[in-house]
Design an enzyme around this catalytic site. Structure first.
Site, mmCIF file in Angstrom:
data_model
loop_
_atom_site.group_PDB
_atom_site.id
_atom_site.type_symbol
_atom_site.label_atom_id
_atom_site.label_comp_id
_atom_site.label_asym_id
_atom_site.label_seq_id
_atom_site.Cartn_x
_atom_site.Cartn_y
_atom_site.Cartn_z
ATOM 1 N N ASN A 102 -25.075 -7.303 -23.055
ATOM 2 C CA ASN A 102 -24.444 -8.578 -22.709
ATOM 3 C C ASN A 102 -23.574 -8.486 -21.468
ATOM 4 O OD1 ASN A 102 -25.507 -9.925 -25.027
ATOM 5 N ND2 ASN A 102 -23.958 -8.906 -26.270
ATOM 6 N N CYS A 146 14.305 36.199 -17.068
ATOM 7 C CA CYS A 146 14.501 35.289 -18.198
ATOM 8 C C CYS A 146 15.984 34.883 -18.257
ATOM 9 C CB CYS A 146 14.089 35.963 -19.499
ATOM 10 S SG CYS A 146 14.215 34.875 -20.935
ATOM 11 N N GLN A 184 -9.849 2.161 -12.570
ATOM 12 C CA GLN A 184 -11.212 2.567 -12.226
ATOM 13 C C GLN A 184 -11.617 2.003 -10.876
ATOM 14 O OE1 GLN A 184 -14.020 2.173 -15.448
ATOM 15 N NE2 GLN A 184 -15.733 1.827 -14.073
#
Length: 1025
Positions: A487, A671, A156
């Site tokens: 807190n 494919c 962060q």
């Protein structure tokens, strides 16, 4: 032997002295010698070392979580990006953690920062100081794995710091009308008291909601609250706090300093009289809790509270906090810090930086009861602070007007769990300074009276509704420390965020407007979000260039619907056929590749599949296409179809697909497994004549654009693309999967293995492992057929890799393996990432950035390192005696610099504005083609050599080894310092840079002397046969 060409010359033998050799016998060395060896090479702290590192005036970053770009990328790739991620549930501000980590892993640092700031306006502050071990990291599922949880705080911090360096302003939600055209309610006067985290958060969200008359009143002459005054510079630099405040001010929020909530200045009653419709109280807890034994003691005698001490340290160490300059508190000798919370540990580590010789952290309970987060406690321990538990202060001993000691009594917990103090057990500690960190309170009667008539709880704090943060007065809200529930900084931020919505709800109700019961919080926006990434190709307008490839993500149409809802610009259906060619798949059929080595989980660099085309009928797909186009008219939907080499089949199926409403068709001619056995896919796509004819048949049948999907399993893909163009195709898709066999087990059986016979076949390899092949194909076609539309696919897993394909000549980008690694939501990362890459191209100041990566400065573990060579003229590695020497040099330098600090004005943030037009997608298509050519077009006169940054070098010797056994023996490796040195025999091959584990530790710079190749023997010498 000197003339033997196949033996190394003596000078090369000397270079090879430390090169690894196959061990022929066991090694014997005495224990005494090994102990000396260990000491020489030791990088961590010696457990037998009891001296304190000199930290005076050193406010450099000390956080273990800090990451550089290399560390951030490695950590982000490790993240599992879990489905219902527990980390997000543990974040007070509900950050979308797995998404921002996904963006970091994809080098979209802007996108990561946008996600962070959208939920947390103080995202950088919280990245630095959040107690993540108790929050998001505590819930990380990787706790259950050997490697441990993700460093979420460091990630962060990294992403938001990179965004900070971009200097891009925040803007109002682009969908909102201009302020002057907003409804009257949005000009209501809103007051916030205290410029700390709770108020900054609350004001930011209110401004994002559209409110334009928001004022924060701050009693101090600086802003930021405790983030500025009490969290030390080495944990939270002031420029970070200032940056987030400036982001808030970008939205028009006003801050008035020197104004307090007090009966002497401003009260709630006076606010109401002045027309304020709402108020938010975020003043924190301004007074310290102080034990009665400290009555009458002052700083002169050596006593501080945390509320005295930390602001003094901050004013001296935080450049730009205020215009005044004050010296650090003069702390000498022994310091006692009382308390066991985060603040106590901040006081302890700050005291060392003020000159304390020893610091004792004394607390009433035991280690298991320490309230501080483990990160803070560990840092204090590393800095040799001493911990003294089970002591309660009794007396301060003062002699000659100075504190000389403290007396304590022992505490213990009885059988009932109560803590008791034993007056018979006393401890006396010598001390020169005492710092009390017993917490804070709200006691000032003038402040409490100014808050009248709100009610207070039994702790003397404002009584609030914990869901709305509303006080007993409906127009007054409160949050942060003053409420007593938060807190941590991040919880204060969330209080402000929570209050903002209910302030919004309250104000709107006053004007007779209702708001949704479910909060819909506004996001973070910048000018980057206004960049247009739409693109036109073959007459079709794509909202963005990212779409689903015809593969597993398009297995069903409800999946395509979810992709469109997520934001994908276009999608291809899974390839379907006529009913007569319907298929049934085998299992197992899709496996992880071996190219990622022992990496398990997401982030696989390749997959192998032996899956055929869709098992669903053409009718299913056509009905579904019609439905999807009705609901998503602006998204492009392309039908992928496949037939054998049969004109009537191709015409029938293509007409059916066109009739369904598909915007375009893709002809699957590539494919690589299974379908070729049926005369379809690869069986048609390797022959230019067959490709040309199939395209002609389809061109005759339909009017909508169609694209031939090409195989890379050919010698010359350009000839296939040219044939498609000659047949009338509107473009090509390059490329399909690469045919391969992924691996065999130890018993010789393959994986995947089908049935009891354990049979397999060659499958299609996809993912980033085939990106070089796909890039080669796209550039080759774009160079040979200028302007011919290309849909790129093959290893696109980010905006950065997508831009590479756009630069290579593709117009739109198909994605499969990246979704297999994650989910449909990666589209948000791709779009924000591409917008950022385009926007940054318009800013001159960022011209030296590589995409979203800023220039790398010399660092160790993400932290800038002083260039010791410049301080003392000597290069030193970071281990053993050299590390100790470095520390002493740096400590002396910091002390010399402490008196050089000068007063400075508060920091002013400068925005980088676009000086050049922001490029559109069409402007970047094919940009790289000018650099591609033949070998003969490259200069043999402009040579480079390797340059190693010794300050960043971690002394692993990988450059040395690869140069010895795969190169030119041009790197010497010092046996004592392990510092590599590049000699003038370097040929610039760049192998050393390629294996170096540290980004930008090695750079290739222009060669100063002419390059003379070593021919072995002169050209005139003839071979002896």
């Amino acid at each position: 032997m000197a003339g033997v060409l196949s033996r190394d010359a003596p000078d090369i033998e000397s270079i090879l002295a430390l090169n690894p050799r196959v061990q022929a016998h066991a090694t014997l060395r005495s224990t005494a010698a090994k102990k000396l060896d260990k000491k020489h090479w030791k990088r961590n702290t010696d457990k037998n070392c009891f001296t304190c590192e000199k930290l005076e005036s050193n406010f450099d970053d000390i956080k273990h979580t800090t990451l550089g770009e290399r560390g951030a990328l490695r950590e982000a790739v490790r993240c599992l990006k879990c489905a219902d991620a527990p980390c997000q549930k543990s974040c007070p501000t509900s950050l979308d953690i797995k998404s921002f980590i996904t963006s970091i892993a994809n080098k979209n640092y802007y996108g990561a920062a946008k996600l962070i700031f959208s939920d947390n306006p103080l995202g950088l502050t919280c990245g630095m100081v959040c107690p993540t071990s108790d929050l998001c990291v505590g819930g990380c599922n990787l706790h259950a794995a050997e490697e441990g949880p993700i460093n979420i705080g460091g990630l962060q911090q990294f992403a938001t710091e990179v965004f900070k360096a971009m200097n891009i302003p925040q803007i109002r939600n682009p969908s909102l009308p201009p302020p002057e055209h907003m409804p009257e309610a949005y000009s209501a006067k809103i007051a916030l008291f205290g410029a700390g985290p709770a108020s900054i958060s609350c004001a930011s969200f209110l401004a994002r909601l559209g409110y334009s008359n928001i004022t924060i009143f701050e009693k101090q002459e600086y802003v930021g609250g405790l983030s500025t005054s009490e969290i030390p510079q080495f944990r939270l630099p002031y420029d970070v706090v200032n940056f987030e405040i400036e982001l808030m001010k970008d939205l028009g929020v006003k801050i008035i300093c020197g104004k307090s909530l007090s009966t002497d200045e401003m009260t709630l009653s006076s606010l109401k009289e002045n027309g304020y419709r709402a108020a938010f109280i975020g003043i924190g807890l301004p007074e310290p809790k102080k034990d009665h034994i400290f009555q009458g003691l002052t700083q002169v005698q050596g006593f501080y509270t945390s509320k005295d001490f930390l602001p003094l340290v901050a004013k001296s160490s935080k450049t730009g906090m205020c215009a005044c300059h004050s010296p650090l508190p003069s702390i000498r000798g022994a310091v006692i810090v009382l308390g066991a919370g985060d603040t106590a540990f901040d006081c302890a580590t700050s005291a060392l930086r003020c000159g304390a010789l020893r610091v004792f952290i004394v607390f009433r309970k035991g280690f298991v009861n320490i309230r501080a987060v483990p990160e803070e406690m560990e840092l204090a321990k590393e800095e040799k602070c001493e911990f003294l538990p089970f002591l309660s202060p009794r007396k301060v001993i003062v002699k000659d007007g100075k504190i000389v000691a403290m007396q304590f009594v022992r505490t213990e917990q009885d059988e009932t769990g109560n803590w008791v103090e034993d007056e018979e057990q006393t401890v006396r500690l010598k001390a020169d300074v005492v710092i009390s960190a017993f917490g804070s309170v709200l006691e000032d009667p003038k402040v409490k009276e100014a808050l009248s008539p709100i009610k207070f709880n039994r702790w003397g704090l404002p009584e609030v509704n914990p869901e709305t943060m509303q006080t007993s007065e409906p127009w007054v809200f409160a949050g942060g420390d003053v409420v007593g529930m938060a807190n941590t900084t991040v919880e204060s931020v969330n209080d402000g965020k929570q209050a903002s919505w209910y302030i919004h709800k309250h104000i709107q109700a006053q004007y007779g407007t209702s708001v949704p019961s479910q909060p819909t919080m506004p996001l973070f926006y910048t000018p980057v979000d206004l960049v247009d990434i739409s693109v036109e190709m073959a007459g079709l307008r794509f909202p963005n260039p990212f779409g689903l490839a015809s593969a597993t993500p398009a297995t069903s149409t409800p999946m395509i619907r979810r992709a469109f809802e997520a934001g994908w610009g276009f999608a291809l259906t899974k390839t379907f056929s006529l009913d007569k060619d319907i298929v049934t798949n085998v299992s197992p059929r899709i496996i992880r590749g071996t190219t990622s080595g022992p990496l398990y989980g997401p982030g696989q660099s390749s997959f192998l599949n032996i899956e055929l085309i869709s098992e669903k009928t053409a009718a299913y797909w056509c009905h579904s296409v019609t439905e999807l186009k009705a609901d998503f008219p602006d998204n492009i939907l392309i039908a992928s179809i496949m037939c054998s080499y049969n004109k009537s089949d191709w015409m029938e199926l293509s007409k059916m697909a066109e009739a369904s409403g598909a915007d375009a068709l893709e002809l699957n001619l590539s494919c690589p497994h299974g379908m070729g056995e049926r005369g379809m896919g690869l069986a048609c796509g390797q022959d230019p004549e067959l490709v040309r004819n199939i395209c002609r048949w389809v061109r005759q049948a339909v009017r909508v654009p169609f694209f031939a999907k090409l195989t890379p399993n050919v010698t010359d893909i350009v000839s296939i693309a040219r044939a498609a163009k000659e047949g009338g195709a509107d473009g090509v898709t390059a490329t399909n999967t690469v045919s391969g066999l992924m691996g065999l087990k130890a018993d010789g059986t393959p994986w995947p293995a089908v049935g009891i016979g354990r049979r397999t076949t060659y499958g299609g390899v996809s993912g980033t492992a085939i990106r070089p092949i796909a890039l080669r194909a796209v550039t080759a076609i774009a160079r040979a057929l200028p302007g011919f539309p290309i849909l790129a696919t093959g290893g696109i897993d980010s905006a950065e890799s997508g831009l590479q394909f756009l630069h290579s000549g593709a117009s739109v980008l198909q994605v499969c393996s990246a979704i297999q690694n994650q989910d449909f939501t990666v589209i948000e990362d791709y779009c924000t990432g591409l917008k950022a890459l385009l926007y940054l191209k318009s800013i001159e100041e960022l011209a030296d950035w590589d995409g979203q990566s800023p220039p790398i400065i010399s660092h160790q573990k993400g932290k800038p390192v002083p260039r010791v060579a410049e301080l003392m003229g000597q290069k030193l590695p970071s281990f053993g005696p050299y590390l100790e020497q470095r520390k002493k040099i740096i400590a002396a330098s910091k002390i010399r610099q402490k008196d050089q600090n000068t007063a400075c004005s508060p920091l002013q943030r400068k925005h980088f504005n676009s000086q050049k037009p922001i490029p559109a997608i069409k402007d970047v298509i094919g940009k790289s083609l000018q650099y591609l050519g033949t070998f003969g077009e490259m200069s043999i006169m402009e040579q480079v050599v390797a340059l190693i940054d010794e300050e960043m070098c971690i002394n692993c010797g990988k450059c040395y080894m690869t140069c010895n056994d795969s190169g030119y023996q041009a790197i010497q490796f010092d046996p004592e310092t392990h510092l590599p040195t590049v000699s003038d025999t370097c040929t610039g091959c760049t192998l050393c840079l390629s294996v170096c584990p540290i980004m930008d530790c090695i750079r290739m710079v222009s060669r100063a002397t002419p390059y003379q190749p070593k021919r072995g023997l002169p050209l005139a010498v003839k071979p002896v046969c």
